[in-house]
Design a protein around this motif. Structure first.
Motif, short mmCIF file in Angstrom:
data_model
loop_
_atom_site.label_atom_id
_atom_site.label_comp_id
_atom_site.label_asym_id
_atom_site.label_seq_id
_atom_site.Cartn_x
_atom_site.Cartn_y
_atom_site.Cartn_z
N LEU A 109 14.15 23.46 4.62
CA LEU A 109 13.34 24.58 5.08
C LEU A 109 13.75 25.88 4.39
N VAL A 110 15.05 26.13 4.33
CA VAL A 110 15.53 27.36 3.71
C VAL A 110 15.17 27.38 2.23
N ARG A 111 15.27 26.25 1.57
CA ARG A 111 14.83 26.16 0.17
C ARG A 111 13.39 26.64 0.02
N ASP A 112 12.52 26.19 0.91
CA ASP A 112 11.11 26.55 0.81
C ASP A 112 10.87 28.02 1.15
N TYR A 113 11.61 28.54 2.14
CA TYR A 113 11.45 29.96 2.47
C TYR A 113 11.82 30.84 1.28
N TRP A 114 12.91 30.51 0.63
CA TRP A 114 13.36 31.33 -0.49
C TRP A 114 12.45 31.17 -1.71
N ALA A 115 11.90 29.98 -1.86
CA ALA A 115 10.93 29.78 -2.95
C ALA A 115 9.71 30.68 -2.77
N ASP A 116 9.33 30.92 -1.52
CA ASP A 116 8.16 31.76 -1.23
C ASP A 116 8.36 33.21 -1.67
N VAL A 117 9.63 33.65 -1.81
CA VAL A 117 9.86 35.04 -2.24
C VAL A 117 10.37 35.10 -3.68
N GLY A 118 10.37 33.94 -4.37
CA GLY A 118 10.67 33.95 -5.80
C GLY A 118 12.03 33.45 -6.22
N LEU A 119 12.80 32.87 -5.30
CA LEU A 119 14.10 32.28 -5.65
C LEU A 119 13.96 30.77 -5.62
N ARG A 120 14.20 30.13 -6.75
CA ARG A 120 14.14 28.67 -6.78
C ARG A 120 15.50 28.11 -6.40
N VAL A 121 15.49 27.14 -5.48
CA VAL A 121 16.71 26.51 -4.99
C VAL A 121 16.62 25.01 -5.25
N ASP A 122 17.58 24.49 -5.98
CA ASP A 122 17.68 23.04 -6.20
C ASP A 122 18.73 22.49 -5.25
N LEU A 123 18.39 21.44 -4.52
CA LEU A 123 19.30 20.83 -3.56
C LEU A 123 20.03 19.64 -4.17
N LYS A 124 21.31 19.52 -3.84
CA LYS A 124 22.09 18.36 -4.27
C LYS A 124 23.07 17.99 -3.17
N GLU A 125 22.96 16.78 -2.66
CA GLU A 125 23.88 16.32 -1.62
C GLU A 125 25.09 15.65 -2.26
N VAL A 126 26.27 15.98 -1.74
CA VAL A 126 27.53 15.39 -2.20
C VAL A 126 28.36 15.05 -0.97
N THR A 127 29.50 14.43 -1.18
CA THR A 127 30.41 14.17 -0.06
C THR A 127 31.07 15.48 0.36
N SER A 128 31.63 15.48 1.55
CA SER A 128 32.33 16.67 2.03
C SER A 128 33.49 17.03 1.10
N ASP A 129 34.20 16.02 0.60
CA ASP A 129 35.32 16.28 -0.31
C ASP A 129 34.84 16.95 -1.59
N GLU A 130 33.71 16.46 -2.13
CA GLU A 130 33.17 17.05 -3.36
C GLU A 130 32.69 18.48 -3.13
N TYR A 131 32.04 18.69 -2.00
CA TYR A 131 31.58 20.03 -1.65
C TYR A 131 32.75 21.00 -1.58
N ARG A 132 33.79 20.60 -0.86
CA ARG A 132 34.94 21.49 -0.69
C ARG A 132 35.66 21.75 -2.00
N ALA A 133 35.78 20.71 -2.82
CA ALA A 133 36.44 20.89 -4.12
C ALA A 133 35.67 21.87 -4.99
N GLY A 134 34.35 21.72 -5.04
CA GLY A 134 33.54 22.62 -5.85
C GLY A 134 33.59 24.05 -5.34
N ALA A 135 33.50 24.21 -4.03
CA ALA A 135 33.52 25.55 -3.46
C ALA A 135 34.85 26.24 -3.71
N ASN A 136 35.94 25.54 -3.45
CA ASN A 136 37.25 26.15 -3.58
C ASN A 136 37.66 26.38 -5.03
N ASN A 137 36.94 25.75 -5.95
CA ASN A 137 37.15 26.02 -7.37
C ASN A 137 36.21 27.11 -7.88
#
Length: 693
Positions: free
Chosen positions: A524-552
């Motif tokens: 839903l948030v992806r679509d809301y932001w697309a409506d105002v001109g921000l394109r959002v690409d979604l990618k699901e990962v494991t919690s470990d991968e998410y945390r590793a990417g964020a903390n890096n």
């Protein structure tokens, strides 16, 4: 608010006053001296005229005095068999030699349970979605009672403060033992802090959470059963940490010191026999440099055939890529009112299930004994529909810290995105572009309330105002577009996507883990932001991968629930107040601001003045008990800075979330609230749960 004297006292407190710290003192009596099983086997449902000094538990001598009786103790008939599965454990001595001199007496909710059975739970992976099951076996010095108001003894028998909250004395149980039968004493607390937390070989930088105004505390063993912690500044909230935190401030010195040359001249030789280069590497097999209990055990890596001894209700005996198996700790320190040593449940089978559909299938098939973490309200209709078929119950309960946030990376490695994300007009636009009413209806089934993110759970503190919660939450995509236009972010080619200042399309990737928030919300948030001109690409990962990417610092934005912000947490840990506005497990934004602060300005990016102010305010905030005028004033200043900067953009708060338990799980009581901040099941005394025959 009066100060707590060195005399040990008991104090009740509400959610908004969660730091009035106190303890209970009890005399001792040897279990081996008990002669008759004439104590009343009381339950919460039938107290038989007895009154407990704190909710639903006694110290042994308190119970025997209240009941004018002596308690006889019984062990699990399978205790010896389970002990045989714990590698390294000697043959079991008599139960009287395994219990503390004054064990904790727990009053079961409904009935005296029966021994046996396997508790089946689900996690995502080795270190993903595991805290729910960690909480089932968890212990710490103290815990919250299930009213989420009163702190009661657990590992510690009692505690006391000096007048200015700089000296905390913890009184332990004489005769308490580790899961391998070795004595647990104050030296194990001293060892944890001095030889692990302050050990540069283990932690090159001492974890901030164990520094106070940037300085370490001192930990001293006054007697074998009394330990004193002295803080460089008033630290009234630390008992709350021991009540809700995953970190356990004790480690088995007898076991881990074997791998330290300080204590064992042959430590390096022992390490080489393990195939490790030196003693430090061997030590890290059993203590990985983390307070977190669910790091992979040496059973998974194959580095050892045993795990570190524990005080918890269950101990790991098998660890694979598909799950863990645990058996009851034969030295556990709690008994019920009939004298039965807890826990009742013999085994825990923790299975790793990453896929949401498979998780729901296992629940609806009745294969799961209990599940709370990562079960969202969007699953409620499906799970409710299959209750009878699966032989389970599902109920909705208030969920603290569940306001999902979106945090744009203000110290992004890409200077163009960093420039855009640092403009508060961009963050304001993204907040105004979110249709929170629709999110509430579609994702939260109308059970929540549109709300801005604040770094203090509103229902647990008194300094968050309605104006703060309503800031920039009105759905107004036209106002959002106007702010982006004002910034100069145009859609020159008319393709619906605005351009960055360097002419490239304004595209961000939302990397997410399903453990952190409902996937439908991200869509839903992806679509809301697309409506105002921000394109959002979604990618699901494991919690470990998410945390590793964020903390890096590799992610464009982070998204998770707002945990670690309830009163007991912020009273002793203000990581949600300052960059990175979270911790490793739930990171926010401003990673390079945090690096600047940690390095004393030598690394990272210098933060804006509002961020600098937060460091000073937060340090002062920790030095006052919550719900005092000083605390409320500081808290309001901190929240006001956060709200006006929108580093984290909130969605819907005051939500309810499901908890599932199978019908054969005895002594299960519906939760007061479902919250990581109170450590899931820990207040609800999972060691009294049992599998009905």
């Amino acid at each position: 608010m009066s100060r707590v004297s060195m005399k040990t006292v008991s104090m009740r407190r509400g959610l908004m006053a969660a730091t009035a710290l106190a303890g209970l003192m009890a005399a001792t009596s040897a279990p081996g001296a008990a002669q008759a099983a004439d104590c009343p086997a009381v339950t919460v449902a039938d107290m038989q005229g007895l009154s407990a000094p704190v909710p639903y538990q006694f110290e042994l001598t308190e119970f025997q005095k209240a009941g004018s009786c002596e308690l006889t103790f019984q062990e699990n008939p399978a205790a010896a068999e389970m002990n045989g599965k714990i590698t390294g454990n000697p043959a079991l001595p008599a139960l009287a030699d395994r219990l503390p001199k004054d064990p904790l007496v727990l009053i079961p909710y409904d009935e005296i349970g029966t021994y046996g059975g396997v508790f089946t739970g689900l996690s995502k992976a080795t270190e993903s979605g595991t805290s729910d099951l960690l909480s089932v076996r968890h212990v710490n010095f103290v815990r919250y009672a299930d009213d989420l108001k009163t702190i009661v003894p657990n590992v510690a028998k009692s505690w006391s403060w000096n007048d200015d909250y700089t000296e905390l004395t913890m009184n332990l149980r004489e005769g308490h033992k580790w899961s391998d039968g070795e004595p647990f004493t104050a030296e194990d607390v001293v060892f944890w802090y001095n030889d692990l937390i302050l050990n540069k070989d283990v932690y090159p930088e001492t974890p901030d959470r164990w520094l106070f105004a940037g300085k370490p505390m001192t930990v001293e063993a006054v007697t074998p059963t009394q330990v004193k912690m002295t803080f460089p500044v008033p630290t009234p909230g630390i008992v709350n940490r021991f009540a809700v935190d995953f970190g356990q401030p004790f480690q088995p010195k007898h076991f881990l010191s074997k791998y330290m040359t300080k204590y064992n001249p042959d430590a390096d030789k022992l390490a080489k026999e393990m195939g490790k280069e030196n003693a430090v590497e061997a030590l890290k097999v059993f203590y990985s440099g983390s307070d977190w209990k669910d790091v992979p055990t040496p059973l998974l890596s194959g580095d050892a055939k045993m795990v570190t001894p524990t005080l918890e209700s269950h101990i790991v005996i098998a660890d694979t890529s598909t799950g863990r198996k645990l058996v009851a700790n034969p030295y556990f320190h709690i008994v019920d009112t009939a004298g039965n040593q807890l826990p009742y449940i013999n085994e825990i089978d923790e299975q790793y299930v990453k896929d949401k559909e498979v998780q729901n299938l296992k629940i609806t098939n009745g294969e799961v004994t209990y599940k709370a973490q990562a079960v969202f309200i969007e699953e409620y209709p499906l799970l409710k529909e299959n209750e009878d078929k699966g032989g389970y119950k599902i109920f909705l309960t208030p969920a603290l810290g569940e306001n999902v946030f979106y945090a744009f990376n203000t110290t992004h490695k890409d200077p163009e995105l960093r420039k855009i994300f640092n403009d508060v007009r961009f963050r304001e636009a993204m907040s105004l572009a979110i249709n929170r009413d629709e999110i509430n209806d579609v994702v939260q089934l109308g059970q929540g309330k549109p709300m801005q993110y604040v770094p203090a759970e509103p229902s647990t503190v008194g300094f968050v105002t309605d104006d703060m919660l309503n800031y920039m939450i009105k759905y107004d995509p036209e106002a959002a577009k106007a702010k982006l236009d004002e910034m100069g972010l145009k859609d020159s080619d008319g393709d619906g996507v605005r351009e960055r200042f360097d002419g490239k399309p304004l595209i961000v990737r939302l990397v997410y883990a399903s453990q952190g928030a409902p996937v439908r919300m991200h869509e839903l948030v992806r679509d809301y932001w697309a409506d105002v001109g921000l394109r959002v690409d979604l990618k699901e990962v494991t919690s470990d991968e998410y945390r590793a990417g964020a903390n890096n610092n590799d992610l464009d934005l982070t998204a998770w629930k707002g945990d670690n912000i309830a009163a007991p947490t912020i009273s002793q840990d203000v990581t949600s107040f300052v960059p990175m506005f979270g911790d490793y497990f739930n990171p926010g934004t401003g990673f390079e601001w945090a690096a600047w602060k940690t390095s004393g300005g030598k690394e990272g990016i210098e933060p804006p003045d509002d961020v600098k102010a937060l460091y000073t305010l937060s340090e002062k905030f920790l030095q006052y008990p919550l719900n005092t005028p000083e605390s409320d004033k500081l808290g309001a200043e901190i929240v006001d800075i956060h709200v006006k900067n929108l580093w984290k953009i909130g969605t819907v708060g005051e939500v309810t979330n499901p908890v599932v338990h199978r019908n054969d799980l005895g002594n299960f009581k519906e939760y007061t609230a479902k919250s990581y901040d109170y450590y899931w099941s820990y207040p609800y005394r999972a060691n009294q749960w049992f599998i009905k025959k």
